[in-house]
Design a protein around this motif. Structure first.
Motif, PDB file in Angstrom:
ATOM      1  N   PRO A 209       0.887  -1.265   0.028  1.00  0.00           N
ATOM      2  CA  PRO A 209       0.042   0.098  -0.127  1.00  0.00           C
ATOM      3  C   PRO A 209       0.846   1.179   0.104  1.00  0.00           C
ATOM      4  CG  PRO A 209      -0.940  -1.456   1.525  1.00  0.00           C
ATOM      5  CD  PRO A 209       0.474  -2.098   1.042  1.00  0.00           C
ATOM      6  N   GLY A 210       0.469   2.182  -0.725  1.00  0.00           N
ATOM      7  CA  GLY A 210       1.087   3.592  -0.794  1.00  0.00           C
ATOM      8  C   GLY A 210       0.621   4.520   0.365  1.00  0.00           C
ATOM      9  N   GLN A 211      -0.409   4.021   0.998  1.00  0.00           N
ATOM     10  CA  GLN A 211      -1.169   5.004   2.093  1.00  0.00           C
ATOM     11  C   GLN A 211      -2.002   3.966   2.847  1.00  0.00           C
ATOM     12  OE1 GLN A 211      -4.586   7.471   1.520  1.00  0.00           O
ATOM     13  NE2 GLN A 211      -2.994   9.191   2.006  1.00  0.00           N
ATOM     14  N   THR A 212      -1.814   4.168   4.203  1.00  0.00           N
ATOM     15  CA  THR A 212      -2.544   3.642   5.251  1.00  0.00           C
ATOM     16  C   THR A 212      -3.348   4.725   6.133  1.00  0.00           C
ATOM     17  OG1 THR A 212      -1.260   1.564   5.194  1.00  0.00           O
ATOM     18  CG2 THR A 212      -2.390   1.671   7.021  1.00  0.00           C
ATOM     19  N   ILE A 228      -2.153   8.467  10.081  1.00  0.00           N
ATOM     20  CA  ILE A 228      -2.023   8.296   8.586  1.00  0.00           C
ATOM     21  C   ILE A 228      -0.476   8.046   7.980  1.00  0.00           C
ATOM     22  CG2 ILE A 228      -2.058   9.681   6.293  1.00  0.00           C
ATOM     23  CD1 ILE A 228      -4.522  11.271   7.457  1.00  0.00           C
ATOM     24  N   ARG A 229      -0.233   7.103   7.270  1.00  0.00           N
ATOM     25  CA  ARG A 229       1.226   6.754   6.975  1.00  0.00           C
ATOM     26  C   ARG A 229       1.229   6.744   5.224  1.00  0.00           C
ATOM     27  NH1 ARG A 229       0.078   2.901  10.347  1.00  0.00           N
ATOM     28  NH2 ARG A 229       0.537   1.169   8.824  1.00  0.00           N
ATOM     29  N   GLU A 230       2.293   7.477   4.785  1.00  0.00           N
ATOM     30  CA  GLU A 230       2.256   7.437   3.242  1.00  0.00           C
ATOM     31  C   GLU A 230       3.621   7.055   2.828  1.00  0.00           C
ATOM     32  OE1 GLU A 230      -1.296  10.167   1.531  1.00  0.00           O
ATOM     33  OE2 GLU A 230       0.335  11.284   2.599  1.00  0.00           O
ATOM     34  N   ASP A 231       3.784   6.411   1.644  1.00  0.00           N
ATOM     35  CA  ASP A 231       4.907   6.225   0.838  1.00  0.00           C
ATOM     36  C   ASP A 231       5.042   7.253  -0.145  1.00  0.00           C
ATOM     37  OD1 ASP A 231       7.380   5.349  -0.368  1.00  0.00           O
ATOM     38  OD2 ASP A 231       6.764   3.326  -0.310  1.00  0.00           O
ATOM     39  N   ALA A 320     -14.316  15.967 -21.780  1.00  0.00           N
ATOM     40  CA  ALA A 320     -13.489  16.318 -20.577  1.00  0.00           C
ATOM     41  C   ALA A 320     -13.322  14.804 -20.190  1.00  0.00           C
ATOM     42  CB  ALA A 320     -14.413  16.921 -19.416  1.00  0.00           C
ATOM     43  N   ILE A 321     -12.157  14.415 -19.532  1.00  0.00           N
ATOM     44  CA  ILE A 321     -11.713  13.385 -18.992  1.00  0.00           C
ATOM     45  C   ILE A 321     -11.243  13.647 -17.487  1.00  0.00           C
ATOM     46  CG2 ILE A 321      -9.931  11.732 -18.737  1.00  0.00           C
ATOM     47  CD1 ILE A 321     -10.199  11.157 -21.644  1.00  0.00           C
ATOM     48  N   GLY A 322     -11.928  12.930 -16.336  1.00  0.00           N
ATOM     49  CA  GLY A 322     -11.414  13.281 -14.893  1.00  0.00           C
ATOM     50  C   GLY A 322     -10.481  11.884 -14.710  1.00  0.00           C
ATOM     51  N   VAL A 323      -9.581  12.308 -13.757  1.00  0.00           N
ATOM     52  CA  VAL A 323      -8.741  11.154 -13.422  1.00  0.00           C
ATOM     53  C   VAL A 323      -8.488  11.135 -11.939  1.00  0.00           C
ATOM     54  CG1 VAL A 323      -6.541  10.187 -13.584  1.00  0.00           C
ATOM     55  CG2 VAL A 323      -7.540  11.304 -15.404  1.00  0.00           C
ATOM     56  N   ALA A 324      -8.667   9.916 -11.317  1.00  0.00           N
ATOM     57  CA  ALA A 324      -8.403  10.014  -9.759  1.00  0.00           C
ATOM     58  C   ALA A 324      -7.412   8.586  -9.455  1.00  0.00           C
ATOM     59  CB  ALA A 324      -9.628   9.822  -9.009  1.00  0.00           C
ATOM     60  N   VAL A 325      -6.704   8.604  -8.882  1.00  0.00           N
ATOM     61  CA  VAL A 325      -5.776   7.664  -8.492  1.00  0.00           C
ATOM     62  C   VAL A 325      -5.789   7.483  -6.967  1.00  0.00           C
ATOM     63  CG1 VAL A 325      -3.408   6.574  -8.573  1.00  0.00           C
ATOM     64  CG2 VAL A 325      -4.231   7.859 -10.436  1.00  0.00           C
ATOM     65  N   GLU A 326      -6.034   6.100  -6.709  1.00  0.00           N
ATOM     66  CA  GLU A 326      -5.938   5.930  -5.110  1.00  0.00           C
ATOM     67  C   GLU A 326      -4.651   5.196  -4.881  1.00  0.00           C
ATOM     68  OE1 GLU A 326      -8.543   3.832  -1.535  1.00  0.00           O
ATOM     69  OE2 GLU A 326      -9.585   4.686  -3.336  1.00  0.00           O
ATOM     70  N   SER A 327      -3.745   5.574  -3.962  1.00  0.00           N
ATOM     71  CA  SER A 327      -2.428   4.980  -3.659  1.00  0.00           C
ATOM     72  C   SER A 327      -2.470   3.835  -2.574  1.00  0.00           C
ATOM     73  CB  SER A 327      -1.428   6.204  -3.486  1.00  0.00           C
ATOM     74  OG  SER A 327      -1.832   6.970  -2.351  1.00  0.00           O
ATOM     75  N   SER A 328      -3.866   3.928  -1.717  1.00  0.00           N
ATOM     76  CA  SER A 328      -3.972   3.054  -0.632  1.00  0.00           C
ATOM     77  C   SER A 328      -3.494   1.625  -1.218  1.00  0.00           C
ATOM     78  CB  SER A 328      -5.296   3.187   0.078  1.00  0.00           C
ATOM     79  OG  SER A 328      -6.263   2.562  -0.848  1.00  0.00           O
ATOM     80  N   LYS A 329      -4.142   1.221  -2.167  1.00  0.00           N
ATOM     81  CA  LYS A 329      -3.883  -0.204  -2.759  1.00  0.00           C
ATOM     82  C   LYS A 329      -3.882   0.098  -4.256  1.00  0.00           C
ATOM     83  CE  LYS A 329      -2.939  -4.487  -1.471  1.00  0.00           C
ATOM     84  NZ  LYS A 329      -1.890  -4.771  -2.662  1.00  0.00           N
ATOM     85  N   TRP A 330      -3.349   1.370  -4.666  1.00  0.00           N
ATOM     86  CA  TRP A 330      -3.373   1.419  -6.392  1.00  0.00           C
ATOM     87  C   TRP A 330      -4.620   1.014  -7.273  1.00  0.00           C
ATOM     88  CZ3 TRP A 330       0.494   4.382  -5.816  1.00  0.00           C
ATOM     89  CH2 TRP A 330       1.504   3.945  -4.856  1.00  0.00           C
TER      90      TRP A 330
END
Length: 340
Positions: A209-212, A228-231, A320-330
């Motif tokens: 995970p990139g974020q917890t 909160i912990r993040e890489d 239009a295009i919208g983008v969202a990335v969740e780093s918690s488990k990619w």
């Protein structure tokens, strides 16, 4: 091009209290305001907590109900016209009752399906995905989709911030609180923004995970772990690449060229990170729609805040295009829109 079967008719947003600038944070936490500007690139944000008293003045239900009421009013629909309600959030007010049900109650919604999705930055798009499916399948004519987070309530303010490493301190200046809502319809009403595609895909198999974000109970609330912990190195490396893949996949599915894209709603991790992502996406013909520098990272509220700004500008036939990335488990998340 596939015919759209779901449309965004209206959008509403809500932010708690007055904006808090970097100098106010610097004075409260004993840190350098210039560091916040240079490292994060956010100028203001809104918190549900009072920084001095530490009292919570707003709940997620408060903000989501405000946003939902605005969206309903702008759509011209009545509560009885809404067939379902769905909320995406990483920070519900309680484990039970689900916050979505409190919001439904405040909006006068009853005898309808309710859904609450537990997710980080991808949660709003996951909610749009579910709303799109429920409407385009013919199960419902109209629905209300919401996203929001109140991150400030998670962060302990009784700490010596002068000794805190930047990797931990960043979470106290990165985030903001807020909520957003959209009315989704099976016919083009109101804003008449066709929801052409929604991308929602977990890509975290075998990846750390990139974020917890912790949820402490009585047994472990004094464990000493940071909430909160993040890489950040992993996030800075992976998110721009994933954003590029999301845009390319949506364009390919719809048969759109990069030159046809009028607006880009990029990931809103922070002001600086968004600048890097937009530069690497290299879509010079697409106008960027961002708000993170003024709102902070409000997680699941941000796509709706971007949509609200888009509706002020988009014209007939524009895409239009919208983008969202969740780093918690990619998680890759995105959506394609067209004004009809």
């Amino acid at each position: 091009m596939a015919d759209a079967k779901a449309y965004i008719a209206a959008v509403g947003t809500a932010l708690p209290g007055a904006p808090i600038d970097n100098q106010r944070l610097a004075d409260r936490f004993g840190i350098d305001a210039d560091w916040i500007e240079l490292f994060i690139g956010t100028k203001t944000r809104h918190f549900v907590l009072d920084l001095d008293s530490k009292e919570q003045q707003y709940t997620l239900a408060d903000l989501a109900a405000q946003a939902g009421a605005k969206a309903l009013a702008a759509s011209g629909l009545e509560p009885e016209d809404i067939g379902f309600i769905v909320l995406g959030t990483a920070t519900p007010d309680a484990l039970m009752p689900a916050t979505v049900n409190l919001v439904a109650d405040r909006l006068g919604l009853d005898h309808l399906p309710t859904y609450q999705l537990q997710s980080g930055c991808a949660g709003a798009v996951q909610a749009l995905d579910l709303g799109h499916s429920l409407v385009s399948s013919g199960l419902h004519r109209n629905g209300l989709v919401l996203g929001g987070d109140v991150c400030a309530k998670i962060l302990p303010l009784d700490q010596d911030f002068t000794t805190m490493p930047p990797s931990e301190l960043v979470n106290f200046v990165l985030f903001g609180d807020g909520a957003g809502a959209a009315v989704i319809t099976s016919e083009p009403l109101g804003a008449r923004l066709a929801l052409r595609r929604v991308l929602n895909r977990l890509t975290g198999l075998g990846r750390e995970p990139g974020q917890t974000v912790e949820w402490f109970g009585i047994a472990d609330r004094d464990s000493g772990r940071q909430p909160i912990r993040e890489d950040y190195k992993a996030i800075e490396s992976a998110v721009p690449v994933m954003a590029r893949e999301i845009v390319s996949e949506l364009l390919d599915e719809l048969g759109w060229s990069e030159g046809e894209l009028d607006y880009l709603l990029p990931p809103q991790l922070s002001g600086r990170m968004t600048e890097r992502i937009v530069a690497q996406l290299d879509l010079p013909d697409a106008t960027e729609i961002s708000c993170v520098a003024e709102t902070g990272n409000t997680s699941n509220a941000l796509p709706f805040m971007q949509l609200a700004r888009l509706l002020e500008r988009v014209e007939q036939g524009q895409k239009a295009i919208g983008v969202a990335v969740e780093s918690s488990k990619w998680i890759k998340a995105g959506y394609a829109l067209e004004k009809v």
